[in-house]
Design a protein around this motif. Sequence first.
Motif, PDB file in Angstrom:
ATOM      1  N   LEU A  47       0.822  -1.204   0.000  1.00  0.00           N
ATOM      2  CA  LEU A  47       0.000   0.000   0.000  1.00  0.00           C
ATOM      3  C   LEU A  47       0.864   1.265   0.000  1.00  0.00           C
ATOM      4  O   LEU A  47       0.582   2.219  -0.728  1.00  0.00           O
ATOM      5  N   ALA A  48       1.923   1.268   0.777  1.00  0.00           N
ATOM      6  CA  ALA A  48       2.824   2.418   0.816  1.00  0.00           C
ATOM      7  C   ALA A  48       3.541   2.602  -0.527  1.00  0.00           C
ATOM      8  O   ALA A  48       3.714   3.729  -0.999  1.00  0.00           O
ATOM      9  N   ALA A  49       3.951   1.503  -1.148  1.00  0.00           N
ATOM     10  CA  ALA A  49       4.618   1.586  -2.450  1.00  0.00           C
ATOM     11  C   ALA A  49       3.664   2.105  -3.524  1.00  0.00           C
ATOM     12  O   ALA A  49       4.051   2.919  -4.369  1.00  0.00           O
ATOM     13  N   ALA A  50       2.424   1.656  -3.490  1.00  0.00           N
ATOM     14  CA  ALA A  50       1.435   2.132  -4.464  1.00  0.00           C
ATOM     15  C   ALA A  50       1.153   3.617  -4.269  1.00  0.00           C
ATOM     16  O   ALA A  50       1.048   4.369  -5.247  1.00  0.00           O
ATOM     17  N   ALA A  51       1.043   4.057  -3.023  1.00  0.00           N
ATOM     18  CA  ALA A  51       0.804   5.476  -2.755  1.00  0.00           C
ATOM     19  C   ALA A  51       1.987   6.322  -3.227  1.00  0.00           C
ATOM     20  O   ALA A  51       1.796   7.394  -3.811  1.00  0.00           O
ATOM     21  N   LEU A  52       3.187   5.851  -2.984  1.00  0.00           N
ATOM     22  CA  LEU A  52       4.381   6.575  -3.429  1.00  0.00           C
ATOM     23  C   LEU A  52       4.458   6.639  -4.956  1.00  0.00           C
ATOM     24  O   LEU A  52       4.783   7.678  -5.532  1.00  0.00           O
ATOM     25  N   LEU A  53       4.127   5.544  -5.613  1.00  0.00           N
ATOM     26  CA  LEU A  53       4.125   5.500  -7.071  1.00  0.00           C
ATOM     27  C   LEU A  53       3.114   6.483  -7.656  1.00  0.00           C
ATOM     28  O   LEU A  53       3.428   7.235  -8.591  1.00  0.00           O
TER      29      LEU A  53
END
Length: 62
Positions: free
Chosen positions: A9-15
């Motif tokens: 979830l954090a990686a998707a938000a950062l992307l």
Amino acid sequence: MDDIKIVTLAAAALLLLCQSTWLYTDSRHRSRYPWLWAIWGLIQFPMPLIFYWFIVRIKKCK
């Protein structure tokens, strides 16, 4: 939530945030509706980037 879901979830938000920032700055430089591209870039990935590339970047080169 387990650790893998949180990291995903954090990686998707950062992307999405990086994509939206790039779309905003580049479209602002080219005067092509920067807020539209930025908001669309925050909502989904990678379609705004692909459409921006074909509509704004390639059309500008012709």
